[in-house]
Design an enzyme around this catalytic site. Structure first.
Site, PDB file in Angstrom:
ATOM      1  N   ASP A  17       2.401  -0.716  -3.665  1.00  0.00           N
ATOM      2  CA  ASP A  17       3.649  -1.482  -3.788  1.00  0.00           C
ATOM      3  C   ASP A  17       4.442  -1.503  -2.485  1.00  0.00           C
ATOM      4  O   ASP A  17       5.671  -1.557  -2.505  1.00  0.00           O
ATOM      5  CB  ASP A  17       4.540  -0.917  -4.907  1.00  0.00           C
ATOM      6  CG  ASP A  17       3.789  -0.780  -6.204  1.00  0.00           C
ATOM      7  OD1 ASP A  17       3.061  -1.727  -6.546  1.00  0.00           O
ATOM      8  OD2 ASP A  17       3.896   0.277  -6.853  1.00  0.00           O
ATOM      9  N   LYS A  20       2.537  -5.678   0.252  1.00  0.00           N
ATOM     10  CA  LYS A  20       1.391  -6.238   0.981  1.00  0.00           C
ATOM     11  C   LYS A  20       1.366  -7.758   0.926  1.00  0.00           C
ATOM     12  O   LYS A  20       0.971  -8.408   1.881  1.00  0.00           O
ATOM     13  CB  LYS A  20       0.079  -5.667   0.435  1.00  0.00           C
ATOM     14  CG  LYS A  20      -0.160  -4.241   0.936  1.00  0.00           C
ATOM     15  CD  LYS A  20      -1.411  -3.646   0.386  1.00  0.00           C
ATOM     16  CE  LYS A  20      -1.266  -3.191  -1.036  1.00  0.00           C
ATOM     17  NZ  LYS A  20      -0.415  -2.014  -1.264  1.00  0.00           N
ATOM     18  N   GLY A  44      -0.637  -5.908  -7.560  1.00  0.00           N
ATOM     19  CA  GLY A  44       0.357  -6.955  -7.823  1.00  0.00           C
ATOM     20  C   GLY A  44       0.968  -7.323  -6.484  1.00  0.00           C
ATOM     21  O   GLY A  44       1.763  -6.582  -5.944  1.00  0.00           O
ATOM     22  N   HIS A  45       0.509  -8.432  -5.909  1.00  0.00           N
ATOM     23  CA  HIS A  45       0.984  -8.832  -4.585  1.00  0.00           C
ATOM     24  C   HIS A  45       1.899 -10.044  -4.730  1.00  0.00           C
ATOM     25  O   HIS A  45       1.481 -11.072  -5.259  1.00  0.00           O
ATOM     26  CB  HIS A  45      -0.205  -9.150  -3.671  1.00  0.00           C
ATOM     27  CG  HIS A  45      -1.057  -7.934  -3.380  1.00  0.00           C
ATOM     28  ND1 HIS A  45      -2.216  -7.969  -2.671  1.00  0.00           N
ATOM     29  CD2 HIS A  45      -0.865  -6.630  -3.719  1.00  0.00           C
ATOM     30  CE1 HIS A  45      -2.711  -6.736  -2.576  1.00  0.00           C
ATOM     31  NE2 HIS A  45      -1.910  -5.920  -3.214  1.00  0.00           N
ATOM     32  N   GLN A 230      -3.478  -1.419  -3.659  1.00  0.00           N
ATOM     33  CA  GLN A 230      -2.923  -0.071  -3.910  1.00  0.00           C
ATOM     34  C   GLN A 230      -2.447   0.561  -2.594  1.00  0.00           C
ATOM     35  O   GLN A 230      -2.045  -0.151  -1.703  1.00  0.00           O
ATOM     36  CB  GLN A 230      -3.955   0.826  -4.609  1.00  0.00           C
ATOM     37  CG  GLN A 230      -4.311   0.389  -6.022  1.00  0.00           C
ATOM     38  CD  GLN A 230      -5.240  -0.805  -6.066  1.00  0.00           C
ATOM     39  OE1 GLN A 230      -6.277  -0.803  -5.430  1.00  0.00           O
ATOM     40  NE2 GLN A 230      -4.883  -1.823  -6.814  1.00  0.00           N
TER      41      GLN A 230
HETATM   42  P1  IMP Z   1      -5.438   2.339 -12.290  1.00  0.00           P
HETATM   43  O1  IMP Z   1      -5.774   1.807 -10.936  1.00  0.00           O
HETATM   44  O2  IMP Z   1      -4.945   1.288 -13.247  1.00  0.00           O
HETATM   45  O3  IMP Z   1      -6.556   3.160 -12.862  1.00  0.00           O
HETATM   46  O4  IMP Z   1      -4.195   3.349 -12.144  1.00  0.00           O
HETATM   47  C1  IMP Z   1      -4.333   4.608 -11.484  1.00  0.00           C
HETATM   48  C2  IMP Z   1      -3.041   4.961 -10.732  1.00  0.00           C
HETATM   49  O5  IMP Z   1      -2.881   4.066  -9.643  1.00  0.00           O
HETATM   50  C3  IMP Z   1      -1.765   4.852 -11.565  1.00  0.00           C
HETATM   51  O6  IMP Z   1      -0.851   5.827 -11.106  1.00  0.00           O
HETATM   52  C4  IMP Z   1      -1.245   3.462 -11.223  1.00  0.00           C
HETATM   53  O7  IMP Z   1       0.147   3.357 -11.410  1.00  0.00           O
HETATM   54  C5  IMP Z   1      -1.618   3.392  -9.756  1.00  0.00           C
HETATM   55  N1  IMP Z   1      -1.821   2.025  -9.267  1.00  0.00           N
HETATM   56  C6  IMP Z   1      -2.905   1.248  -9.434  1.00  0.00           C
HETATM   57  N2  IMP Z   1      -2.753   0.068  -8.809  1.00  0.00           N
HETATM   58  C7  IMP Z   1      -1.566   0.110  -8.209  1.00  0.00           C
HETATM   59  C8  IMP Z   1      -0.852  -0.804  -7.374  1.00  0.00           C
HETATM   60  O8  IMP Z   1      -1.313  -1.891  -7.027  1.00  0.00           O
HETATM   61  N3  IMP Z   1       0.373  -0.383  -6.954  1.00  0.00           N
HETATM   62  C9  IMP Z   1       0.877   0.840  -7.270  1.00  0.00           C
HETATM   63  N4  IMP Z   1       0.242   1.723  -8.030  1.00  0.00           N
HETATM   64  C10 IMP Z   1      -0.960   1.361  -8.503  1.00  0.00           C
END
Ligand code: IMP
Length: 437
Positions: A17, A20, A44-45, A230
């Site tokens: 977050d 990007k 989420g971009h 991420q």
């Molecule tokens: P997952 O990728 O859905 O398995 O989530 C694993 C961890 O990564 C959790 O803490 C999510 O909140 C975090 N996470 C996954 N994708 C993002 C992102 O794009 N931004 C921020 N946190 C993320």
């Protein structure tokens, strides 16, 4: 071939977050390809163009520039349901999307309905110890990739005869497993077969051998931008495991996730927020569960793009960011959301950790429990800075803050974000081709 000055890789150096979408949008103006290499629809971009807001999850941010060819690489877990929704939504808003500007790797893994059931079921059974995932089926899909016998790849969507058989075989295993583990009702397997054969037909023109295409582009020095998802502290190997995502999200993940040589990574722009946020569980040493954290959350609209969850907020953690910058070999930083910090009397930056009074030498993602932050305090500034377009326009305190970040991370700050819009960026100490003065 030296691609240091041709290609650009943008990776987040915190817990995701970092904004990007905005940086990738800006840098894609000087690139021919924009490539996602990790993660999936958990990203989420957000991009703001001409007063319009676009929230993208799977489609690379270059889609808003007609001249850019966007690539979903083999390292991505591809969710056809979300991709199709995004494509239709973009088309409705007048953005054309098709084989001319979007290619999907035939080798990318497909997120299936059972991955989402397993994500939610597994989190539910973990109770207090849950990871706090986005529930998009990311972890279970990567787990099936590693298991191989229960994986479906994008190429499989194009082979209707075999796809039906494959879905029936895997769904049978999943139905029996979920009934035992989560007392789930069985899935409607024939509906899934129909749905995914249908996606195969709709997406067929966009499915390609994307690695080969990119390697050809590299051979003729066509500029490529690799768009990270991420953030580095969520990396499956180098992040705060197990509170991480399931892919390699640093610049180290680019070669494997896009099918290009390591030399193609190019100039690495490490993206950071001027403060720290995290969604989901896990350690966050600079978290401010107090009025300062609330102020950052409200001013920065720190609620998840993918899940709407309030983000945990805190001070800039230079010790963690330096680790992430070193890991990705960041050449420069992009400092986002500096405007959010306007109005504080003073600001803190974490310069190191202590454990039992002893200074910690190296950031260690496996040993963050109970660390104590060492802070440097800087004066804040009162005025809003969203209209600043040159470094000199910033109040002296904001300039000092940027310089403190540069000094602590040991990298120049190439870009400074001061607002949501495309234009609300100060081009500062960058060496990215097409931007350096
Ligand atoms: P997952 O990728 O859905 O398995 O989530 C694993 C961890 O990564 C959790 O803490 C999510 O909140 C975090 N996470 C996954 N994708 C993002 C992102 O794009 N931004 C921020 N946190 C993320």
């Amino acid at each position: 071939m030296d691609t240091q000055n041709v290609n650009v890789t943008v990776v987040g150096l915190q817990w995701g977050d970092e904004g990007k979408g905005k940086v990738v949008d800006a840098l894609s103006g000087v690139c021919k390809y924009v490539v996602r290499f990790c993660g999936g629809a958990n990203a989420g971009h957000t991009v703001h163009v001409g007063g319009e807001k676009y929230a993208l999850h799977l489609i690379p941010c270059g889609i808003l520039r007609p001249e850019v060819l966007n690539v979903i690489g083999n390292g991505v877990v591809f969710d056809p349901t979300i991709a199709w929704q995004e494509i239709e939504h973009l088309r409705q808003r007048g953005v054309s999307v098709g084989p001319g500007n979007l290619l999907i790797s035939a080798a990318a893994q497909v997120v299936m309905p059972w991955h989402k059931i397993e994500d939610t079921g597994s989190e539910g059974s973990l109770g207090e110890g849950k990871i706090g995932t986005t529930a998009r089926g990311i972890g279970p899909c990567y787990a099936d990739k590693a298991r191989r016998s229960t994986a479906i790849r994008v190429a499989d969507l194009l082979n209707e005869a075999e796809l039906g058989e494959k879905i029936r075989r895997i769904a049978d295993i999943k139905n029996r497993t979920f009934a035992a583990l989560y007392s789930s009702e069985p899935m409607d397997v024939e509906a899934i077969v129909q749905e995914f054969c249908d996606y195969g037909r709709k997406l067929a023109g966009m499915v390609a051998n994307t690695g080969a295409r990119l390697r050809r582009a590299i051979a003729v020095r066509e500029p490529i931008l690799f768009e990270g998802g991420q953030g580095s502290l969520l990396d499956v190997d180098h992040g705060t495991y197990p509170f991480v995502t399931s892919s390699s999200v640093t610049a180290c993940g680019v070669p494997a996730g896009a099918g290009v040589p390591p030399s193609a990574v190019g100039r690495v722009v490490g993206l950071v927020k001027a403060y720290t946020t995290r969604v989901g569980a896990g350690p966050m040493p600079t978290e401010q569960d107090n009025a300062s954290g609330c102020r950052i959350r409200e001013r920065g609209h720190e609620y998840g793009t993918t899940t709407g969850r309030p983000r945990r907020c805190g001070w800039f953690d230079a010790f963690a960011v330096k680790y992430a910058a070193d890991l990705s070999g960041a050449n420069e930083l992009a400092l986002a959301l500096l405007d959010v910090l306007s109005g504080f009397d003073e600001l803190k930056i974490c310069t190191g950790y202590r454990v039992a009074g002893e200074a910690v030498m190296d950031f260690d993602a496996t040993a963050l429990q109970g660390v104590e932050c060492v802070y440097e305090t800087l004066p804040g500034w009162k005025q809003e800075i969203s209209d600043a377009r040159r470094f000199e326009d910033l109040p002296i305190e904001a300039r000092e803050y940027v310089q403190a970040v540069e000094g602590l991370i040991g990298r120049p700050v190439g870009f400074i974000g001061v607002g949501a819009d495309r234009e609300a960026t100060i081009v500062h100490n960058t060496q990215v081709r097409g931007f350096k003065e």
